[in-house]
Write a protein that holds these residues in place. Structure first.
Motif, PDB file in Angstrom:
ATOM      1  N   GLU A  38      19.736  33.879 -33.413  1.00  0.00           N
ATOM      2  CA  GLU A  38      20.811  33.617 -34.370  1.00  0.00           C
ATOM      3  C   GLU A  38      20.655  34.479 -35.626  1.00  0.00           C
ATOM      4  O   GLU A  38      21.638  34.987 -36.166  1.00  0.00           O
ATOM      5  CB  GLU A  38      20.839  32.132 -34.732  1.00  0.00           C
ATOM      6  N   ALA A  40      19.281  37.429 -35.753  1.00  0.00           N
ATOM      7  CA  ALA A  40      19.651  38.797 -35.372  1.00  0.00           C
ATOM      8  C   ALA A  40      21.165  38.949 -35.323  1.00  0.00           C
ATOM      9  O   ALA A  40      21.706  39.970 -35.748  1.00  0.00           O
ATOM     10  CB  ALA A  40      19.033  39.154 -34.025  1.00  0.00           C
ATOM     11  N   LEU A  41      21.849  37.942 -34.823  1.00  0.00           N
ATOM     12  CA  LEU A  41      23.312  37.999 -34.791  1.00  0.00           C
ATOM     13  C   LEU A  41      23.886  38.065 -36.200  1.00  0.00           C
ATOM     14  O   LEU A  41      24.804  38.844 -36.469  1.00  0.00           O
ATOM     15  CB  LEU A  41      23.886  36.782 -34.060  1.00  0.00           C
ATOM     16  N   LYS A  42      23.350  37.258 -37.105  1.00  0.00           N
ATOM     17  CA  LYS A  42      23.837  37.255 -38.484  1.00  0.00           C
ATOM     18  C   LYS A  42      23.571  38.604 -39.153  1.00  0.00           C
ATOM     19  O   LYS A  42      24.433  39.137 -39.848  1.00  0.00           O
ATOM     20  CB  LYS A  42      23.171  36.132 -39.277  1.00  0.00           C
ATOM     21  N   THR A  43      22.371  39.150 -38.930  1.00  0.00           N
ATOM     22  CA  THR A  43      22.019  40.448 -39.505  1.00  0.00           C
ATOM     23  C   THR A  43      22.948  41.522 -38.978  1.00  0.00           C
ATOM     24  O   THR A  43      23.458  42.351 -39.736  1.00  0.00           O
ATOM     25  CB  THR A  43      20.557  40.800 -39.185  1.00  0.00           C
ATOM     26  N   SER A  44      23.202  41.510 -37.685  1.00  0.00           N
ATOM     27  CA  SER A  44      24.083  42.494 -37.074  1.00  0.00           C
ATOM     28  C   SER A  44      25.493  42.382 -37.642  1.00  0.00           C
ATOM     29  O   SER A  44      26.126  43.389 -37.959  1.00  0.00           O
ATOM     30  CB  SER A  44      24.112  42.309 -35.556  1.00  0.00           C
ATOM     31  N   ALA A  45      25.976  41.172 -37.808  1.00  0.00           N
ATOM     32  CA  ALA A  45      27.320  40.962 -38.353  1.00  0.00           C
ATOM     33  C   ALA A  45      27.403  41.468 -39.791  1.00  0.00           C
ATOM     34  O   ALA A  45      28.395  42.094 -40.190  1.00  0.00           O
ATOM     35  CB  ALA A  45      27.693  39.488 -38.290  1.00  0.00           C
ATOM     36  N   GLU A  47      25.493  43.830 -41.143  1.00  0.00           N
ATOM     37  CA  GLU A  47      25.415  45.285 -41.108  1.00  0.00           C
ATOM     38  C   GLU A  47      26.748  45.887 -40.721  1.00  0.00           C
ATOM     39  O   GLU A  47      27.178  46.898 -41.296  1.00  0.00           O
ATOM     40  CB  GLU A  47      24.335  45.733 -40.125  1.00  0.00           C
ATOM     41  N   GLN A  48      27.431  45.276 -39.763  1.00  0.00           N
ATOM     42  CA  GLN A  48      28.742  45.782 -39.341  1.00  0.00           C
ATOM     43  C   GLN A  48      29.777  45.635 -40.459  1.00  0.00           C
ATOM     44  O   GLN A  48      30.630  46.475 -40.641  1.00  0.00           O
ATOM     45  CB  GLN A  48      29.200  45.077 -38.083  1.00  0.00           C
ATOM     46  N   ALA A  51      29.287  48.467 -42.924  1.00  0.00           N
ATOM     47  CA  ALA A  51      29.463  49.827 -42.420  1.00  0.00           C
ATOM     48  C   ALA A  51      30.844  50.360 -42.788  1.00  0.00           C
ATOM     49  O   ALA A  51      31.830  49.615 -42.843  1.00  0.00           O
ATOM     50  CB  ALA A  51      29.295  49.829 -40.895  1.00  0.00           C
TER      51      ALA A  51
END
Length: 55
Positions: A38, A40-45, A47-48, A51
């Motif tokens: 979870e 990692a999902l939050k971090t990825s979101a 970062e996106q 961007a």
């Protein structure tokens, strides 16, 4: 979640390898794995979202 008070069927020779302790370890590992996923999902979101737009 604990689903009852079952305990060990007999006293284990090595308590660290008993059914109850192994069940606790598995629950903790499962929870930690889910928490990491979870996060990692939050971090990825995030970062996106930061961007620059493409296209």
């Amino acid at each position: 979640m604990i689903r009852g008070n079952r305990g060990e069927p007999r006293v284990p020779q090595d308590p660290a390898r008993g059914l109850v302790w192994r069940a606790i370890e598995e629950a903790v590992e499962s929870r930690l794995a889910r928490d990491r996923f979870e996060a990692a999902l939050k971090t990825s979101a995030l970062e996106q979202a930061d961007a620059p737009p493409t296209g």
